[in-house]
Design a protein around this motif. Structure first.
Motif, PDB file in Angstrom:
ATOM      1  N   HIS A 208      42.014  44.103  37.986  1.00  0.00           N
ATOM      2  CA  HIS A 208      40.664  43.422  37.483  1.00  0.00           C
ATOM      3  C   HIS A 208      40.830  43.118  36.378  1.00  0.00           C
TER       4      HIS A 208
ATOM      5  N   ASP B 148      41.513  39.413  34.077  1.00  0.00           N
ATOM      6  CA  ASP B 148      40.749  39.079  33.067  1.00  0.00           C
ATOM      7  C   ASP B 148      41.487  38.575  31.942  1.00  0.00           C
TER       8      ASP B 148
ATOM      9  N   CYS C 182      32.156  34.084  40.974  1.00  0.00           N
ATOM     10  CA  CYS C 182      31.803  33.530  39.483  1.00  0.00           C
ATOM     11  C   CYS C 182      33.141  32.646  39.504  1.00  0.00           C
TER      12      CYS C 182
ATOM     13  N   TRP D  59      36.435  33.272  38.000  1.00  0.00           N
ATOM     14  CA  TRP D  59      36.252  33.866  36.764  1.00  0.00           C
ATOM     15  C   TRP D  59      36.097  35.639  37.179  1.00  0.00           C
ATOM     16  N   ASP D  60      35.196  35.782  38.097  1.00  0.00           N
ATOM     17  CA  ASP D  60      34.885  36.891  38.604  1.00  0.00           C
ATOM     18  C   ASP D  60      34.693  37.257  40.126  1.00  0.00           C
TER      19      ASP D  60
ATOM     20  N   GLU E 270      33.134  40.145  43.003  1.00  0.00           N
ATOM     21  CA  GLU E 270      32.828  41.574  43.311  1.00  0.00           C
ATOM     22  C   GLU E 270      32.479  41.916  44.822  1.00  0.00           C
TER      23      GLU E 270
ATOM     24  N   VAL F 142      27.857  41.952  37.544  1.00  0.00           N
ATOM     25  CA  VAL F 142      28.813  40.975  37.681  1.00  0.00           C
ATOM     26  C   VAL F 142      28.680  39.920  36.195  1.00  0.00           C
TER      27      VAL F 142
ATOM     28  N   SER G 203      30.458  41.586  33.531  1.00  0.00           N
ATOM     29  CA  SER G 203      31.847  41.515  33.827  1.00  0.00           C
ATOM     30  C   SER G 203      32.296  40.224  33.206  1.00  0.00           C
ATOM     31  N   CYS G 204      31.639  39.230  33.523  1.00  0.00           N
ATOM     32  CA  CYS G 204      32.228  37.994  33.310  1.00  0.00           C
ATOM     33  C   CYS G 204      32.159  37.576  31.787  1.00  0.00           C
TER      34      CYS G 204
ATOM     35  N   SER H 184      35.249  39.177  29.844  1.00  0.00           N
ATOM     36  CA  SER H 184      36.200  38.407  29.810  1.00  0.00           C
ATOM     37  C   SER H 184      36.394  36.991  29.282  1.00  0.00           C
TER      38      SER H 184
ATOM     39  N   GLU I  58      40.633  41.317  44.728  1.00  0.00           N
ATOM     40  CA  GLU I  58      41.209  41.163  43.367  1.00  0.00           C
ATOM     41  C   GLU I  58      42.647  40.421  43.545  1.00  0.00           C
TER      42      GLU I  58
ATOM     43  N   ARG J 114      42.034  36.910  44.099  1.00  0.00           N
ATOM     44  CA  ARG J 114      41.604  36.428  42.889  1.00  0.00           C
ATOM     45  C   ARG J 114      42.832  36.064  42.169  1.00  0.00           C
TER      46      ARG J 114
END
Length: 379
Positions: free
Chosen positions: A59, A63, A116, A125-126, A128, A143, A146-147, A150, A303, A306
């Protein structure tokens, strides 16, 4: 092992068992630098046996890459984050999968990940993973936090668009503390419903009227601006999904944007651009293909997806012609990744020969030129 999971996603081999085709492909292994390709059991065991902190490491890697990707090919100073959830139906007994909101497969078990996306670049961008029966607001604060972590420090303006799952006090307070400008779908609470009928609406277009007011929930520290739109319900219209009151159908947003009510309406409607991206993630990036029965392993796989998605996206933005930059991954496969070729060794120099067509030669030379101009990422 991470790259061994990413390559089949990009190539369209969406199940671990299908990816075993790459084990006998020596050309693929040579081109990718893999000495050999693991069997499906090894890939699945890698996901299942990964330490809990490994997912956090991947993760953080995602980021850190985003903080550099976002400024390619030119420096950016403004971000627009769009947040939503999606339903991933499962057909086994996966841990954490549960019966929840599932409009396509009613009564089926599913996951309900939060996603996101950055609107202008389309970067994921994220992401979860959540159980299928997660509450409407479950994980939204985490979330969003977390956004924010980064986002590069040189981003001067941040705007956020989100559905009703983010339309409650703690999320709005976090957005205002950032600070971020936002338009978030309002929950139709009893107090807001009572206020709708008494507003003074102005004609927005032939179908919709729009108004605004100050509204505050009982557990809020202050009132917030609320933009409300309504239209008459048509007699032949199917059962509406939006809130209805008497003869009208309503939409509402909480916002701190310095825009007119019509401007807020049009800004939020730009969030519809994330729907095709979510569909691409589900269909082209194997997001629907849940690989294991363990929740933690599936969260790690999310992840990996992502990472694959963002690598393809930055490749499009920096290396491909402008007319190719909005292509979906499935179209990119047919245009570029699946081109027939032959790996030869004239004078013992490995050479990949593609079809000898002027059009293919023209844009492959253009792509190579763009790649050669790229600078390595910072450490």
């Amino acid at each position: 092992m991470i790259m061994a999971l990413i390559y089949p996603v990009i190539l369209g081999l969406d199940r671990l068992e299908t990816a075993s085709l790459l084990r006998s492909n020596g050309t693929f292994q040579y081109l990718t630098g893999l000495q050999s390709y693991p069997d499906p059991q090894s890939l699945r065991r890698f996901l299942l046996q990964a330490a809990p902190e490994f997912r956090e490491q991947v993760h953080r890697l995602n980021d850190q890459l985003l903080q550099q990707f976002i400024h390619l090919p030119e420096h950016r100073s403004r971000l627009i984050l769009d947040l939503d959830s999606t339903v991933l139906t499962v057909f086994g007994r996966q841990e954490g999968a549960a019966v929840g909101y599932n409009p396509r497969y009613r009564g089926k078990r599913s996951y309900d990940p939060l996603l996101c996306l950055e609107a202008n670049s389309s970067f994921l961008w994220d992401a979860e993973l959540r159980p299928g029966d997660a509450g409407t607001w479950a994980g939204s604060v985490e979330v969003l936090a977390s956004c924010f972590l980064s986002i590069p420090s040189d981003i001067r303006e941040l705007r956020v668009r989100a559905d009703a799952g983010f339309g409650y006090g703690p999320v709005l307070e976090m957005l205002e503390a950032r600070p971020a400008q936002y338009a978030v779908v309002a929950r139709m609470t009893t107090s807001l419903k009572r206020a709708l009928g008494g507003l003074r609406y102005q004609r927005l277009n032939p179908r919709w009227e729009i108004a605004e007011c100050e509204h505050g929930a009982s557990d809020w520290r202050k009132v917030r601006r609320c933009v409300v739109a309504r239209r008459l319900i048509e007699e032949t219209e199917p059962e509406p999904t939006l809130f209805t009151l008497e003869r009208y159908l309503y939409r509402a947003w909480f916002t701190n944007l310095p825009l007119t009510p019509a401007g807020v309406w049009h800004f939020y409607d730009g969030r519809a651009g994330m729907e095709p991206r979510i569909r691409e993630l589900r269909e082209d990036f194997a997001l629907r293909k849940i690989p294991t029965r363990a929740f933690a392993a599936n969260a790690l796989y999310l992840e990996v997806v992502r990472l694959a998605y963002n690598l393809v996206t930055v490749f499009q933005r920096t290396c491909l012609p402008e007319q190719w930059q909005d292509l979906t991954l499935s179209k990119l496969r047919h245009k570029l990744f699946w081109l027939p070729g032959e790996l030869t060794r004239p004078q013992n120099r490995p050479t990949l020969r593609l079809a000898n067509l002027p059009t293919v030669r023209g844009w492959t030379d253009q792509i190579r030129l763009r790649i050669q101009k790229l600078k390595p990422l910072d450490e």
